[in-house]
Scaffold this motif. Structure first.
Motif, PDB file in Angstrom:
ATOM      1  N   GLN A 140     -11.701  51.192  36.104  1.00 59.45           N
ATOM      2  CA  GLN A 140     -12.582  50.407  35.423  1.00 59.45           C
ATOM      3  C   GLN A 140     -11.923  50.201  34.313  1.00 59.45           C
ATOM      4  N   ARG A 141     -11.756  48.852  33.894  1.00 61.73           N
ATOM      5  CA  ARG A 141     -10.988  48.496  32.590  1.00 61.73           C
ATOM      6  C   ARG A 141     -12.321  47.453  31.801  1.00 61.73           C
ATOM      7  N   GLY A 142     -12.380  47.950  30.855  1.00 63.36           N
ATOM      8  CA  GLY A 142     -13.810  47.191  30.222  1.00 63.36           C
ATOM      9  C   GLY A 142     -14.996  47.265  31.262  1.00 63.36           C
ATOM     10  N   GLU A 143     -15.223  45.821  31.300  1.00 65.57           N
ATOM     11  CA  GLU A 143     -16.440  45.893  32.224  1.00 65.57           C
ATOM     12  C   GLU A 143     -15.963  45.311  33.699  1.00 65.57           C
ATOM     13  N   GLN A 144     -14.784  45.511  34.045  1.00 70.82           N
ATOM     14  CA  GLN A 144     -14.118  44.946  35.394  1.00 70.82           C
ATOM     15  C   GLN A 144     -13.820  46.237  36.034  1.00 70.82           C
ATOM     16  N   PHE A 145     -14.437  46.247  37.491  1.00 73.53           N
ATOM     17  CA  PHE A 145     -13.591  47.376  38.394  1.00 73.53           C
ATOM     18  C   PHE A 145     -12.742  46.802  39.442  1.00 73.53           C
ATOM     19  N   SER A 146     -11.821  47.635  39.854  1.00 78.48           N
ATOM     20  CA  SER A 146     -10.784  46.876  40.538  1.00 78.48           C
ATOM     21  C   SER A 146     -10.218  48.450  41.422  1.00 78.48           C
ATOM     22  N   LEU A 147      -9.744  47.929  42.649  1.00 72.05           N
ATOM     23  CA  LEU A 147      -8.993  48.847  43.512  1.00 72.05           C
ATOM     24  C   LEU A 147      -7.439  48.932  43.005  1.00 72.05           C
ATOM     25  N   LEU A 148      -7.125  48.117  42.056  1.00 70.89           N
ATOM     26  CA  LEU A 148      -5.778  48.186  41.539  1.00 70.89           C
ATOM     27  C   LEU A 148      -5.604  49.070  40.363  1.00 70.89           C
ATOM     28  N   GLU A 149      -4.569  49.749  40.101  1.00 73.22           N
ATOM     29  CA  GLU A 149      -4.261  50.607  39.102  1.00 73.22           C
ATOM     30  C   GLU A 149      -4.441  49.809  37.750  1.00 73.22           C
ATOM     31  N   GLN A 150      -5.621  49.778  37.260  1.00 77.95           N
ATOM     32  CA  GLN A 150      -6.066  49.165  35.917  1.00 77.95           C
ATOM     33  C   GLN A 150      -6.894  50.145  35.274  1.00 77.95           C
ATOM     34  N   GLY A 151      -6.777  50.717  34.178  1.00 80.66           N
ATOM     35  CA  GLY A 151      -7.695  51.419  33.429  1.00 80.66           C
ATOM     36  C   GLY A 151      -7.721  52.767  33.979  1.00 80.66           C
ATOM     37  N   GLU A 152      -9.060  53.328  34.075  1.00 78.35           N
ATOM     38  CA  GLU A 152      -9.057  54.884  34.374  1.00 78.35           C
ATOM     39  C   GLU A 152     -10.107  54.959  35.555  1.00 78.35           C
ATOM     40  N   PRO A 153      -9.815  55.988  36.475  1.00 84.52           N
ATOM     41  CA  PRO A 153     -10.610  56.141  37.768  1.00 84.52           C
ATOM     42  C   PRO A 153     -11.801  56.504  37.185  1.00 84.52           C
ATOM     43  N   VAL A 154     -12.875  55.794  37.776  1.00 84.56           N
ATOM     44  CA  VAL A 154     -14.361  55.984  37.634  1.00 84.56           C
ATOM     45  C   VAL A 154     -14.958  56.388  38.959  1.00 84.56           C
ATOM     46  N   GLU A 155     -14.433  56.291  39.959  1.00 87.62           N
ATOM     47  CA  GLU A 155     -15.159  56.835  41.420  1.00 87.62           C
ATOM     48  C   GLU A 155     -13.872  56.689  42.373  1.00 87.62           C
ATOM     49  N   TYR A 156     -14.187  57.189  43.555  1.00 89.89           N
ATOM     50  CA  TYR A 156     -13.270  57.466  44.601  1.00 89.89           C
ATOM     51  C   TYR A 156     -13.942  57.081  46.082  1.00 89.89           C
ATOM     52  N   ALA A 157     -13.088  56.540  46.718  1.00 88.84           N
ATOM     53  CA  ALA A 157     -13.684  56.019  48.077  1.00 88.84           C
ATOM     54  C   ALA A 157     -12.655  56.459  49.142  1.00 88.84           C
ATOM     55  N   VAL A 158     -13.196  56.510  50.460  1.00 85.87           N
ATOM     56  CA  VAL A 158     -12.390  56.689  51.661  1.00 85.87           C
ATOM     57  C   VAL A 158     -12.185  55.143  52.191  1.00 85.87           C
ATOM     58  N   LYS A 159     -11.092  54.779  52.506  1.00 85.59           N
ATOM     59  CA  LYS A 159     -10.847  53.656  53.067  1.00 85.59           C
ATOM     60  C   LYS A 159     -10.416  53.943  54.630  1.00 85.59           C
ATOM     61  N   MET A 160     -11.287  52.990  55.435  1.00 85.89           N
ATOM     62  CA  MET A 160     -11.086  53.296  56.669  1.00 85.89           C
ATOM     63  C   MET A 160     -11.138  51.869  57.436  1.00 85.89           C
ATOM     64  N   HIS A 161     -10.408  51.989  58.652  1.00 87.26           N
ATOM     65  CA  HIS A 161     -10.326  50.751  59.614  1.00 87.26           C
ATOM     66  C   HIS A 161     -11.919  50.500  60.105  1.00 87.26           C
ATOM     67  N   GLN A 162     -12.250  49.389  60.011  1.00 89.29           N
ATOM     68  CA  GLN A 162     -13.673  49.180  60.419  1.00 89.29           C
ATOM     69  C   GLN A 162     -13.880  48.854  62.086  1.00 89.29           C
ATOM     70  N   PHE A 163     -14.303  49.570  62.778  1.00 88.97           N
ATOM     71  CA  PHE A 163     -14.324  49.382  64.144  1.00 88.97           C
ATOM     72  C   PHE A 163     -15.406  48.663  64.440  1.00 88.97           C
ATOM     73  N   PRO A 164     -15.595  47.811  65.659  1.00 86.18           N
ATOM     74  CA  PRO A 164     -16.536  46.813  65.936  1.00 86.18           C
ATOM     75  C   PRO A 164     -17.878  47.506  66.210  1.00 86.18           C
ATOM     76  N   SER A 165     -18.975  46.733  65.841  1.00 87.02           N
ATOM     77  CA  SER A 165     -20.123  47.237  65.975  1.00 87.02           C
ATOM     78  C   SER A 165     -20.406  47.432  67.505  1.00 87.02           C
ATOM     79  N   GLY A 166     -21.530  48.285  67.721  1.00 85.13           N
ATOM     80  CA  GLY A 166     -21.633  48.611  69.386  1.00 85.13           C
ATOM     81  C   GLY A 166     -20.710  49.651  69.694  1.00 85.13           C
ATOM     82  N   SER A 167     -19.819  50.135  68.782  1.00 90.50           N
ATOM     83  CA  SER A 167     -18.783  51.275  69.330  1.00 90.50           C
ATOM     84  C   SER A 167     -19.171  52.436  69.524  1.00 90.50           C
ATOM     85  N   LEU A 168     -20.217  52.965  68.844  1.00 84.75           N
ATOM     86  CA  LEU A 168     -20.678  54.333  68.720  1.00 84.75           C
ATOM     87  C   LEU A 168     -21.115  54.592  70.095  1.00 84.75           C
TER      88      LEU A 168
END
Length: 518
Positions: free
Chosen positions: A79-107
């Motif tokens: 977060q930098r000001g009121e903007q959120f980004s995945l690029l390194e700008q500002g302070e980390p305010v949350e964390y996420a797991v990044k995954m390959h998205q598999f097609p619907s109906g694959s389960l």
């Protein structure tokens, strides 16, 4: 994160948001991002940023064991000001797991609903889970979670949390019966849990191995979304994982698929002793599903009609949990006949229809020798001493498991009076009913089958048949009274179904497949 412009890569025009009670999942097209909600359910606590950072990293680490191609990275959201980004700008305010998205109906749950979850896929899954368990981490600390005190905590919590739903899906009688069974196991059979620790069966497992956490992508099976938030749900008996998959198949009325998964897993691992604790974990997994479904009945945002459906669903899970605790009379079935005559094909089909345990002598022999099932055995594997050990182990397993209430099919030649009489004598002493299925076919047909056999754990060749035919001993008068003869060169479906009905079929489901070819 619902704006395509948020992402430093191509996305579909509309970002799709999927919510669970613990996470937001953003589907962008090629990638999915999972953000944990700041919630505390007691067994799970994501309320601080430090905790969410930790568990995002744990989710990545643990799931890369079985789905490395799906789980890509643990990434900060800045977060930098009121903007959120995945690029390194500002302070980390949350964390996420990044995954390959598999097609619907694959389960696997999707495949089951579409009737495309094939026996071949179930066998592949069982082999994969077996390999995962054999490689799973083990330590003294992990093993400490296998004690009765640790295991029982979750059971007692489940029963206490389901009390408000008596009359709303659960009944008092079912609750008391289910709890009485688990209390008795914990009190009277503590040695079973100590044995599992000694056998090093308490490992860092998946912890949530139901069909919605298994997918087929690019013709590969991936186990994903394992338990990262609670050690007690992950440091478990390998049978805990197996029970989740079997229970999920059973809950959808596909006892045949659950049976095939279980028998394939047991054959691959040789862990037939695990069946002593399996009913406990089957009941536990069904009860957890019942309890968590019941929680939705208290959600004020859900309308009355939907809650009626939820109550019906929870009731089915409570009943299934109870059913797993009900003891049934055990039975033994001895297969008999030459190598290649079709004993294993008949036994597997019969097991699917009766939910029986199918134990092959070829697997038992190789496990006793410490060999891989796919490894070819030499002459040392087929000495008289090794053959005796194999039949002793088969008989011991058959009697022990039948006493637990299982139908057990012992799949071996059983072509000698001595090997048959050993089992019959023990079964008679334990008052266990026994049937003998004698498989027959023209000698030339059997030779041809053995010559064409491939991808099978049996080492038998057509050269052995003449010797087997000469040394085989006919059934005694007593054995004849227990015997049914099957011509495996004929269509067997009606004969096998008749046998299943006589033994007590567990399900009305009938496979749409053609008659088995032995």
């Amino acid at each position: 994160m619902l704006w395509p412009s948020f992402y430093p890569h191509w996305t579909q025009d509309k970002i799709e948001l999927v919510q669970t009670h613990t996470a937001y999942v953003l589907l962008t097209g090629n990638y999915a991002y999972k953000v944990k909600k700041p919630v505390n359910y007691g067994f799970l606590n994501y309320t601080t940023l430090a905790a969410r950072k930790h568990y995002v990293a744990e989710e990545l680490r643990l799931n890369q064991r079985t789905a490395q191609e799906i789980y890509l990275a643990a990434i900060p959201i800045y977060q930098r000001g009121e903007q959120f980004s995945l690029l390194e700008q500002g302070e980390p305010v949350e964390y996420a797991v990044k995954m390959h998205q598999f097609p619907s109906g694959s389960l696997f749950s999707d495949l089951l609903a579409q009737d495309t979850l094939t026996p071949a896929l179930i066998k592949r899954l069982a082999h994969q889970v077996a390999v995962f368990h054999q490689r799973a981490m083990i330590s003294d600390y992990i093993q400490s979670f296998g004690t009765v005190v640790k295991i029982r905590q979750a059971f007692d919590e489940n029963y206490a949390q389901s009390l408000p739903y008596i009359g709303r899906g659960q009944t008092l009688q079912q609750l008391q019966d289910t709890q009485k069974y688990t209390d008795r196991i914990f009190t009277e059979h503590q040695e079973r849990f100590q044995t599992r620790i000694q056998q090093q069966k308490i490992r860092e497992c998946h912890g949530d191995l139901h069909l919605k956490n298994i997918c087929l992508w690019q013709d590969r099976i991936f186990l994903f979304d394992c338990i990262e938030f609670n050690e007690a749900f992950r440091y478990v008996d390998t049978m805990y994982d197996v029970a989740f998959t079997v229970m999920d198949c059973d809950a959808h009325g596909r006892y045949d698929l659950g049976n095939l998964f279980l028998n394939t897993y047991l054959e691959e691992t040789g862990d037939w002793e695990g069946l002593e604790v399996l009913p406990l974990y089957l009941s536990r997994q069904a009860y957890v599903r019942a309890k968590t479904t019941s929680f939705l009945l208290d959600d004020p945002t859900i309308d009355t009609e939907k809650k009626e459906q939820i109550q019906t669903q929870s009731q089915a899970y409570y009943t299934l949990a109870w059913r797993y605790t009900q003891l049934h009379p055990g039975q033994l079935v001895l297969m008999s006949g030459l190598s290649g005559v079709g004993k294993s094909t008949v036994a597997q089909e019969l097991a699917l229809l009766t939910n029986a345990l199918h134990i092959r002598s070829d697997a038992v022999r190789k496990h006793l020798a410490g060999m891989s099932l796919q490894q070819r055995g030499d002459a040392n594997l087929y000495t008289s001493e090794m053959t005796q050990r194999t039949y002793d182990r088969l008989g011991d397993l058959g009697i022990r498991l039948a006493k637990l209430g299982h139908i057990v099919i012992l799949d071996a030649k059983y072509d000698r009076i001595a090997t048959r009489q050993t089992v019959l004598t023990q079964a008679k002493a334990s008052r266990i009913p026994v049937s003998i299925l004698v498989c027959q076919a023209p000698f030339g047909v059997i030779c041809q089958r053995l010559q064409q056999r491939k991808d099978d754990i049996s080492d038998a060749t057509s050269e052995l048949l003449t010797k087997q035919k000469v040394t085989a001993e006919a059934l005694t008068h007593e054995e004849e009274s227990l015997a049914t003869y099957l011509d495996t060169n004929m269509n067997l479906r009606e004969s096998i179904q008749a046998l299943a009905a006589k033994m007590g079929s567990v399900t009305a489901y009938t496979s749409s497949a053609e008659s088995p070819e032995c």
